[in-house]
Design a protein around this motif. Structure first.
Motif, PDB file in Angstrom:
ATOM      1  N   ARG A 519       0.826  -1.222   0.000  1.00  0.00           N
ATOM      2  CA  ARG A 519       0.000   0.000   0.000  1.00  0.00           C
ATOM      3  C   ARG A 519       0.854   1.264   0.000  1.00  0.00           C
ATOM      4  NH1 ARG A 519      -1.751  -2.792   4.318  1.00  0.00           N
ATOM      5  NH2 ARG A 519      -1.415  -1.060   5.755  1.00  0.00           N
ATOM      6  N   ASP A 520       2.149   1.113  -0.197  1.00  0.00           N
ATOM      7  CA  ASP A 520       3.049   2.268  -0.173  1.00  0.00           C
ATOM      8  C   ASP A 520       2.801   3.168  -1.377  1.00  0.00           C
ATOM      9  OD1 ASP A 520       5.669   3.381   1.133  1.00  0.00           O
ATOM     10  OD2 ASP A 520       6.036   3.377  -1.025  1.00  0.00           O
ATOM     11  N   THR A 521       2.792   4.493  -1.169  1.00  0.00           N
ATOM     12  CA  THR A 521       2.448   5.445  -2.225  1.00  0.00           C
ATOM     13  C   THR A 521       3.583   6.420  -2.533  1.00  0.00           C
ATOM     14  OG1 THR A 521       1.373   6.854  -0.559  1.00  0.00           O
ATOM     15  CG2 THR A 521      -0.035   5.321  -1.786  1.00  0.00           C
ATOM     16  N   LEU A 522       4.824   6.035  -2.260  1.00  0.00           N
ATOM     17  CA  LEU A 522       5.944   6.952  -2.453  1.00  0.00           C
ATOM     18  C   LEU A 522       6.693   6.636  -3.742  1.00  0.00           C
ATOM     19  CD1 LEU A 522       8.082   8.462   0.281  1.00  0.00           C
ATOM     20  CD2 LEU A 522       9.272   7.542  -1.715  1.00  0.00           C
ATOM     21  N   ALA A 523       6.998   7.678  -4.524  1.00  0.00           N
ATOM     22  CA  ALA A 523       7.767   7.562  -5.763  1.00  0.00           C
ATOM     23  C   ALA A 523       9.033   8.400  -5.626  1.00  0.00           C
ATOM     24  CB  ALA A 523       6.937   8.027  -6.953  1.00  0.00           C
ATOM     25  N   PRO A 524      10.170   7.796  -5.325  1.00  0.00           N
ATOM     26  CA  PRO A 524      11.385   8.580  -5.073  1.00  0.00           C
ATOM     27  C   PRO A 524      11.770   9.512  -6.226  1.00  0.00           C
ATOM     28  CG  PRO A 524      11.691   6.297  -4.378  1.00  0.00           C
ATOM     29  CD  PRO A 524      10.392   6.348  -5.103  1.00  0.00           C
ATOM     30  N   LYS A 525      11.616   9.078  -7.462  1.00  0.00           N
ATOM     31  CA  LYS A 525      12.019   9.929  -8.586  1.00  0.00           C
ATOM     32  C   LYS A 525      11.110  11.138  -8.740  1.00  0.00           C
ATOM     33  CE  LYS A 525      14.595   6.587 -11.352  1.00  0.00           C
ATOM     34  NZ  LYS A 525      14.713   5.923 -12.673  1.00  0.00           N
ATOM     35  N   ALA A 526       9.882  11.048  -8.247  1.00  0.00           N
ATOM     36  CA  ALA A 526       9.010  12.223  -8.274  1.00  0.00           C
ATOM     37  C   ALA A 526       9.591  13.311  -7.377  1.00  0.00           C
ATOM     38  CB  ALA A 526       7.603  11.849  -7.824  1.00  0.00           C
ATOM     39  N   ALA A 527      10.149  12.918  -6.232  1.00  0.00           N
ATOM     40  CA  ALA A 527      10.775  13.897  -5.341  1.00  0.00           C
ATOM     41  C   ALA A 527      11.972  14.555  -6.015  1.00  0.00           C
ATOM     42  CB  ALA A 527      11.199  13.218  -4.039  1.00  0.00           C
ATOM     43  N   GLY A 556       8.042  12.762  -2.337  1.00  0.00           N
ATOM     44  CA  GLY A 556       7.484  11.975  -3.441  1.00  0.00           C
ATOM     45  C   GLY A 556       6.313  11.106  -3.049  1.00  0.00           C
ATOM     46  N   ASP A 557       5.718  11.361  -1.877  1.00  0.00           N
ATOM     47  CA  ASP A 557       4.594  10.541  -1.426  1.00  0.00           C
ATOM     48  C   ASP A 557       3.301  11.016  -2.079  1.00  0.00           C
ATOM     49  OD1 ASP A 557       2.851   8.880  -0.139  1.00  0.00           O
ATOM     50  OD2 ASP A 557       3.394   9.500   1.893  1.00  0.00           O
ATOM     51  N   TYR A 558       2.634  10.076  -2.774  1.00  0.00           N
ATOM     52  CA  TYR A 558       1.359  10.342  -3.427  1.00  0.00           C
ATOM     53  C   TYR A 558       0.191   9.891  -2.560  1.00  0.00           C
ATOM     54  CZ  TYR A 558       3.288  11.555  -8.060  1.00  0.00           C
ATOM     55  OH  TYR A 558       3.928  12.167  -9.117  1.00  0.00           O
ATOM     56  N   ALA A 559       0.243  10.160  -1.269  1.00  0.00           N
ATOM     57  CA  ALA A 559      -0.904   9.877  -0.415  1.00  0.00           C
ATOM     58  C   ALA A 559      -2.102  10.680  -0.909  1.00  0.00           C
ATOM     59  CB  ALA A 559      -0.585  10.248   1.028  1.00  0.00           C
ATOM     60  N   ALA A 560      -3.304  10.138  -0.694  1.00  0.00           N
ATOM     61  CA  ALA A 560      -4.501  10.833  -1.170  1.00  0.00           C
ATOM     62  C   ALA A 560      -4.603  12.231  -0.583  1.00  0.00           C
ATOM     63  CB  ALA A 560      -5.747  10.018  -0.826  1.00  0.00           C
ATOM     64  N   GLY A 561      -4.055  12.447   0.607  1.00  0.00           N
ATOM     65  CA  GLY A 561      -4.124  13.750   1.253  1.00  0.00           C
ATOM     66  C   GLY A 561      -2.945  14.654   0.970  1.00  0.00           C
ATOM     67  N   SER A 562      -2.122  14.306  -0.010  1.00  0.00           N
ATOM     68  CA  SER A 562      -0.923  15.100  -0.288  1.00  0.00           C
ATOM     69  C   SER A 562      -1.243  16.314  -1.152  1.00  0.00           C
ATOM     70  CB  SER A 562       0.124  14.233  -1.000  1.00  0.00           C
ATOM     71  OG  SER A 562       1.202  15.034  -1.460  1.00  0.00           O
ATOM     72  N   ARG A 563      -0.877  17.491  -0.654  1.00  0.00           N
ATOM     73  CA  ARG A 563      -0.983  18.718  -1.443  1.00  0.00           C
ATOM     74  C   ARG A 563       0.158  18.788  -2.468  1.00  0.00           C
ATOM     75  NH1 ARG A 563      -4.019  22.803  -3.590  1.00  0.00           N
ATOM     76  NH2 ARG A 563      -2.795  24.735  -3.762  1.00  0.00           N
ATOM     77  N   PRO A 589       4.489   7.190 -26.060  1.00  0.00           N
ATOM     78  CA  PRO A 589       5.441   6.857 -24.995  1.00  0.00           C
ATOM     79  C   PRO A 589       6.076   8.072 -24.335  1.00  0.00           C
ATOM     80  CG  PRO A 589       5.756   5.433 -26.895  1.00  0.00           C
ATOM     81  CD  PRO A 589       4.765   6.488 -27.312  1.00  0.00           C
ATOM     82  N   GLU A 590       6.140   9.205 -25.057  1.00  0.00           N
ATOM     83  CA  GLU A 590       6.816  10.384 -24.506  1.00  0.00           C
ATOM     84  C   GLU A 590       6.093  10.983 -23.311  1.00  0.00           C
ATOM     85  OE1 GLU A 590       3.972  11.876 -27.634  1.00  0.00           O
ATOM     86  OE2 GLU A 590       5.460  10.279 -27.524  1.00  0.00           O
ATOM     87  N   THR A 591       4.863  10.539 -23.037  1.00  0.00           N
ATOM     88  CA  THR A 591       4.169  11.013 -21.839  1.00  0.00           C
ATOM     89  C   THR A 591       4.299  10.027 -20.680  1.00  0.00           C
ATOM     90  OG1 THR A 591       2.055  10.002 -22.468  1.00  0.00           O
ATOM     91  CG2 THR A 591       2.489  12.238 -23.264  1.00  0.00           C
ATOM     92  N   GLY A 592       4.957   8.883 -20.906  1.00  0.00           N
ATOM     93  CA  GLY A 592       5.112   7.887 -19.849  1.00  0.00           C
ATOM     94  C   GLY A 592       6.144   8.304 -18.818  1.00  0.00           C
ATOM     95  N   TRP A 593       6.118   7.642 -17.690  1.00  0.00           N
ATOM     96  CA  TRP A 593       6.991   8.008 -16.577  1.00  0.00           C
ATOM     97  C   TRP A 593       8.453   7.829 -16.931  1.00  0.00           C
ATOM     98  CZ3 TRP A 593       6.592  11.196 -12.921  1.00  0.00           C
ATOM     99  CH2 TRP A 593       7.352  11.126 -11.742  1.00  0.00           C
ATOM    100  N   ASN A 594       8.783   6.783 -17.713  1.00  0.00           N
ATOM    101  CA  ASN A 594      10.179   6.607 -18.129  1.00  0.00           C
ATOM    102  C   ASN A 594      10.688   7.830 -18.880  1.00  0.00           C
ATOM    103  OD1 ASN A 594       8.804   3.991 -17.895  1.00  0.00           O
ATOM    104  ND2 ASN A 594      10.737   3.092 -18.549  1.00  0.00           N
ATOM    105  N   PHE A 595       9.863   8.330 -19.793  1.00  0.00           N
ATOM    106  CA  PHE A 595      10.251   9.498 -20.568  1.00  0.00           C
ATOM    107  C   PHE A 595      10.415  10.711 -19.667  1.00  0.00           C
ATOM    108  CE2 PHE A 595      10.137   8.277 -24.978  1.00  0.00           C
ATOM    109  CZ  PHE A 595      10.691   9.371 -25.648  1.00  0.00           C
ATOM    110  N   VAL A 596       9.485  10.893 -18.743  1.00  0.00           N
ATOM    111  CA  VAL A 596       9.529  12.055 -17.856  1.00  0.00           C
ATOM    112  C   VAL A 596      10.794  12.027 -17.008  1.00  0.00           C
ATOM    113  CG1 VAL A 596       8.389  13.179 -15.914  1.00  0.00           C
ATOM    114  CG2 VAL A 596       7.023  12.309 -17.817  1.00  0.00           C
ATOM    115  N   THR A 597      11.105  10.873 -16.411  1.00  0.00           N
ATOM    116  CA  THR A 597      12.280  10.807 -15.540  1.00  0.00           C
ATOM    117  C   THR A 597      13.582  10.894 -16.334  1.00  0.00           C
ATOM    118  OG1 THR A 597      12.239   8.377 -15.583  1.00  0.00           O
ATOM    119  CG2 THR A 597      11.060   9.467 -13.790  1.00  0.00           C
ATOM    120  N   THR A 598      13.582  10.424 -17.580  1.00  0.00           N
ATOM    121  CA  THR A 598      14.804  10.438 -18.384  1.00  0.00           C
ATOM    122  C   THR A 598      15.066  11.805 -19.007  1.00  0.00           C
ATOM    123  OG1 THR A 598      14.503   8.091 -18.924  1.00  0.00           O
ATOM    124  CG2 THR A 598      16.007   9.334 -20.322  1.00  0.00           C
TER     125      THR A 598
END
Length: 752
Positions: A519-527, A556-563, A589-598
Motif C-alpha cells: 500500500r506504499d504510495t511513495l515515488a522517489p524519482k518524483a521527489a 514523493g509521497d502520493y498519499a490521497a491527502g498530499s498537497r 510513450p513520450e508522456t510515460g513516466w520513463n520518458f519524464v524521468t529520463t
C-alpha cells in the motif's frame, strides 16, 4: 409512403429498446445474500464419482475438498461458472472476436482484428499435445463449468447484452488464457505504427529506446483495440520474496499484488482446494483451472509481467504471393446482417494491417509473429507448479510456459527464495535501431524465430546474499547477469527500487510489513524531479510562485491527502506538452513516466534560456488556478468502483457503485495508473489484488480483491472486499483442515 419513411428511425429505436428490456434485471438487480446465492448452485445430476465438500466463508470464498483430482476439477468448474459465469461468457466473446454479437456493427472492425490476432489459433495443437493428467483435469473442469453455464441461474447481464446460454469448449478456455497473455508491447506498437514515416520519427524512436518507455496502458474504457485489450491482459504487478534470515518468523515469506484493469468483477477468483494431488490456496483466472498466485504446504509463488517482447512485427509486402494463405470469417452482428472478412496468414504470422483499426502505411503489409501462436502449454505448467514440493520442482514446471512472459518469484519451506523467467522468446541478438518493424525478407530478422528460448534458457536467480527479492516489471539488466535481449520497454525502475528499500529497511520482516509495502504510495524519482523543477523556478526573476511551496522538501509521497503531489502533477501536465514534438497527441510513450524521468529536466535545460523561462512561467500560470480549485491529490485522483457494463453508452452510469479518493501514482508500489493530470480523472488500471504468505504457518495466507468473489449483480459478495482493500485488511485462506472448518462455516455437499 413519405410518412412511412419518416417513422423508420423511430421504429428502429423502439425495437432497440424492446431488445434491451430483458436486461432490466441488470439495471436494477435484486439484492441476493450469501445463502441465496449458495441455494442456486446446481446440485442435481452432477458428473462426480464421489461426494465433494465445499466450505464457504462470509465473503463467498470456496474451499473445496474432493476424493479425486477429477472431482476437484469438476467442482472448480462448477464454482467458476456459478460465481463468474457472466464474466467468463464475456471473456469468451472478446477472445473469440464475437463482440458484434452484443454491440452490433460498431464492434465489427474490432472483431476482425481479434480474429486476425487469433487467440484461439494454437488451441487444437495445444490440446493434442496435452499430457493425460492435464487432459483429464481440463475435461472435468469443462464439464463442471458447463453444468453451471447451462443449468444454473442466468446471469442478469445476459439480457442486456443479447447473450444466450451456450456450452463452453476447450478452445474457448484456451483462447481466454491466450487473451490474458496479450503482449503488453502491442500497446506501444500500435502507438508507434501511427507515427512511422512522420518527420522526427527516427529521433523519437532513439529517445524511446533510451528511456525504455512503455506506453502507459490505455484505459479499458477507451474505444480502441489497445483499450479493449488493456484491461484484460496481465500487464503489471509487484512481487517480493524474503529469506528466513530477514523474516521475523524464521521462515521464508512471499507477497504479490497483480496490476490489471480496475473493473468489477475482479479478474481473479479466490479458491482453496484439496484432493489426492492438490492442496493449495490462491488466485485463479475465471474460466481457467490454474492458480496464478498462491501457496501449497511447501511452496508459495507470485509473479509480475516480464514485459518481454514476445512478438515481432514484419513487413511482408515483398513476400511472394504463394507465401500468403487466405480464409474467410463471418462476423455475426446484433441488430444487423452478418459480415464476411478475410484473414490472411504468412510464415511470419497473420496479416495485421488487414484490420481497419490497425494503423499502417499505405501499401504496406505487416504481419505479427507472436509466441502466443505457438502450441505452448501454460495450463500444464501451472498445474505442475501448484503441486511442487520445493523451489526446484516449482522452477522445473515452466519449460512449456509462453505467454504472457512472467517473472515468477517463489519461496519454499526449506528457506529457498528464487526468481525465474517463464517465457518462450525468439533467440534474438538485439533489437532494430530504426523502428519496431522488421524486414520479412531478411534472414537476420526472421532467423531468431527458428530457435526459441524457453524458461531454462532465460535468467534465474536463487538465494541472493541480501536475502530479499523484488520484481516490478523492471528491465532484467538490473538484476540478471548477461541476460539475452528480452524487450524494448520496461517499468522505470522507481517501483522496484522503492520495494527493495522498504524490504532492507527492517532487519526482520513480518507479514504486516509486506502488506504495508503493497500500500506504499511513495515515488522517489518524483521527489527528485520536483526538487529539480523547483530549483529552475527559483532561478527565475522573482523566484518560484508561492503555490509551489508544498514541493519544498516533498519526499514523493502520493498519499490521497498530499498537497505536494497535486501541485507537482498539475505543473507537470502544463509543462510537458511544451517539450513534446509538434503534432504529438499526448498519448505516446513520450508522456510515460520513463520518458519524464529520463528527459524532462534534460530537455528543459537544453532550451535557450528565454524559451525555458517562458515555458516555466506559462506552466505555472496555467497550473495555479487548478491548484487553487483543488486541495489535495485525492480530490482529482479518483478510484471508481464499477461493473464492466459501465462501458455501455447511455446506460453505463447505472453500473457505477461509487467513486473514492485514491493514493498512489504511475510507479508507486500501490500502483494507480494515470496520464497527464489536468483535473479530476479516474484510475482505471492498478493494484487490484493482494496476497501475502508466511511459510512458517500453513494458515498464514492473506488475500484481498478490489471488488469481491461473486460476479452476480446484486450479490452481497459482489463488492464486499472493497472496504478491506481500502483499509489494508485481508481474508485468511488457511491450509489446515481444522482452521478451514472453523473459518468457512457454510457447507455444501455435492453428490454424484
Amino acid at each position: 409512403m413519405a410518412g412511412s419513411k419518416g417513422t423508420r428511425p423511430g421504429k428502429a429505436l423502439a425495437l432497440a429498446l424492446l431488445a434491451l428490456l430483458p436486461g432490466c434485471g441488470a439495471l436494477a438487480p435484486r439484492p441476493a445474500g450469501i445463502d441465496q446465492r449458495l441455494a442456486t448452485l446446481p446440485r442435481e445430476g452432477l458428473g462426480l464419482a464421489g461426494p465433494v465438500t465445499i466450505r464457504w466463508n462470509e465473503h463467498l470464498v470456496p474451499w473445496i475438498e474432493a476424493g479425486s483430482d477429477a472431482d476437484l476439477a469438476y467442482a472448480l468448474g462448477l464454482v467458476h461458472g456459478h460465481l463468474r459465469g457472466g464474466q467468463i461468457a464475456l471473456l469468451r466473446m472478446v477472445a473469440r472476436g464475437r463482440l458484434s454479437e452484443m454491440a452490433g456493427p460498431l464492434a465489427r472492425d474490432y472483431d476482425h482484428a481479434i480474429r486476425i490476432l487469433g487467440f484461439d489459433r494454437a488451441a487444437p495443437e495445444i490440446e493434442r499435445r496435452w499430457p493425460a493428467e492435464t487432459r483429464a483435469f481440463m475435461t472435468a473442469f469443462l464439464a463442471g463449468l458447463n453444468k453451471a453455464a447451462l443449468e444454473g441461474p442466468r446471469p442478469p447481464e445476459f439480457g442486456l447484452l443479447g447473450l444466450r446460454r451456450e456450452a463452453f469448449t476447450t478452445t474457448d478456455l484456451l483462447a481466454i488464457g491466450r487473451l490474458a497473455g496479450t503482449d503488453v508491447n502491442w500497446f506501444s506498437y500500435f502507438s508507434l505504427l501511427a507515427e512511422r514515416g512522420k518527420p522526427g520519427f527516427a529521433a523519437a524512436w532513439r529517445r524511446t529506446l533510451e528511456a525504455g518507455a512503455n506506453l502507459t496502458p490505455p484505459s479499458p474504457r477507451e474505444a480502441n483495440l489497445p483499450g479493449l485489450l488493456a484491461g484484460l491482459s496481465r500487464a503489471g504487478s509487484n512481487a517480493v520474496a524474503v529469506a528466513p534470515t530477514h523474516s521475523a518468523s524464521g521462515a521464508a515469506m512471499l507477497a504479490s499484488d497483480p496490476h490489471l484493469g480496475l473493473s468489477l468483477p475482479n479478474l481473479w477468483l479466490l479458491v482453496g482446494m484439496r484432493s489426492p494431488s492438490f492442496h493449495a490456496v490462491g488466485m485463479m483466472v475465471p474460466g481457467v483451472p490454474i492458480i496464478g498466485l498462491g501457496r501449497n504446504p511447501e511452496v508459495a509463488w507470485g509473479g509480475t509481467n516480464l514485459r518481454a517482447a514476445s512478438s515481432d512485427l514484419f513487413d511482408v509486402s515483398h513476400l511472394p504471393q504463394e507465401a500468403f494463405t487466405e480464409s474467410e470469417t463471418t462476423i455475426r452482428q446484433r441488430f444487423w446482417l452478418g459480415a464476411t472478412r478475410r484473414v490472411r496468414m504468412t510464415p511470419l504470422g497473420p496479416v495485421l494491417t488487414d484490420a481497419r483499426v490497425v494503423p499502417g502505411r499505405p501499401g504496406e503489409t505487416l504481419a505479427l509473429r507472436w509466441a502466443g501462436q505457438e502450441p505452448a502449454d501454460e495450463i500444464t505448467s501451472l498445474l505442475r507448479a501448484a503441486r511442487a514440493r520445493s523451489g526446484a520442482e516449482f522452477r522445473a514446471s515452466f519449460d512449456s510456459f509462453a505467454v504472457s512472459p512472467q517473472n515468477f518469484l517463489y519461496a519454499d519451506r526449506a528457506g529457498t527464495i528464487g526468481r525465474l523467467t517463464a517465457a518462450i522468446l525468439p533467440a534474438r541478438r538485439g533489437f532494430p535501431a530504426a523502428g519496431p518493424v522488421l524486414d520479412g525478407t531478411d534472414p537476420a530478422s526472421t532467423g531468431p524465430w527458428s530457435h526459441l528460448l524457453h524458461a531454462g534458457d532465460l535468467p534465474a536467480l536463487e538465494n541472493p546474499p541480501e536475502g530479499v527479492l523484488a520484481s516490478a516489471n523492471e528491465n532484467p539488466n538490473l538484476w540478471a547477469k548477461e541476460p539475452p535481449p528480452l524487450g524494448y520497454f520496461f517499468s522505470d525502475g522507481d517501483r522496484v527500487a522503492r520495494l527493495r528499500a522498504l524490504l532492507l529497511a527492517r532487519p526482520k520482516l513480518r507479514p504486516e510489513d509486506l502488506a504495508a509495502l503493497q500500500r506504499d504510495t511513495l515515488a522517489p524519482k518524483a521527489a527528485v524531479l520536483a526538487a529539480g523543477l523547483l530549483a529552475r523556478f527559483d532561478a527565475l526573476p522573482g523566484g518560484a510562485p508561492d503555490f509551489l511551496g508544498p514541493l519544498r522538501g516533498w519526499d514523493g509521497d502520493y498519499a490521497a491527502g498530499s498537497r505536494a503531489a497535486l501541485v507537482f502533477e498539475l505543473v507537470l501536465a502544463r509543462l510537458l506538452p511544451g517539450l513534446l514534438p509538434e503534432g504529438s497527441n499526448g498519448r505516446g510513450p513520450e508522456t510515460g513516466w520513463n520518458f519524464v524521468t529520463t528527459f524532462l529536466l534534460r530537455d528543459l535545460d537544453a532550451l535557450p534560456e528565454p524559451r525555458r523561462a517562458a515555458l516555466l512561467r506559462q506552466a505555472a500560470a496555467e497550473a495555479a488556478p487548478l491548484a487553487a480549485r483543488y486541495r489535495v491529490w485525492g480530490d482529482v485522483h479518483q478510484l471508481r468502483a464499477a461493473h464492466w457494463l459501465v462501458n455501455l453508452p447511455v446506460l453505463g452510469r447505472a453500473f457505477v457503485l461509487g467513486e473514492m479518493p485514491a493514493g498512489g501514482s504511475r510507479e508507486t508500489p500501490m500502483k494507480t495508473g494515470h496520464g497527464l493530470v489536468t483535473g479530476p480523472h479516474e484510475v482505471s488500471f492498478g493494484s487490484m489484488a493482494r496476497y501475502v504468505s508466511d511459510l512458517a504457518d500453513l494458515d498464514s495466507n492473506w488475500f484481498t480483491l478490489f471488488g469481491g468473489q461473486d460476479g452476480w449483480l446484486g450479490s452481497a459478495a459482489f463488492a464486499d472486499q472493497i472496504p478491506l482493500w481500502r483499509e489494508g485488511r485481508s481474508i485468511r485462506l488457511p491450509l489446515r483442515p481444522e482452521t478451514v472448518a472453523a473459518e468457512f462455516p457454510r457447507v455444501t455437499v455435492l453428490r454424484p
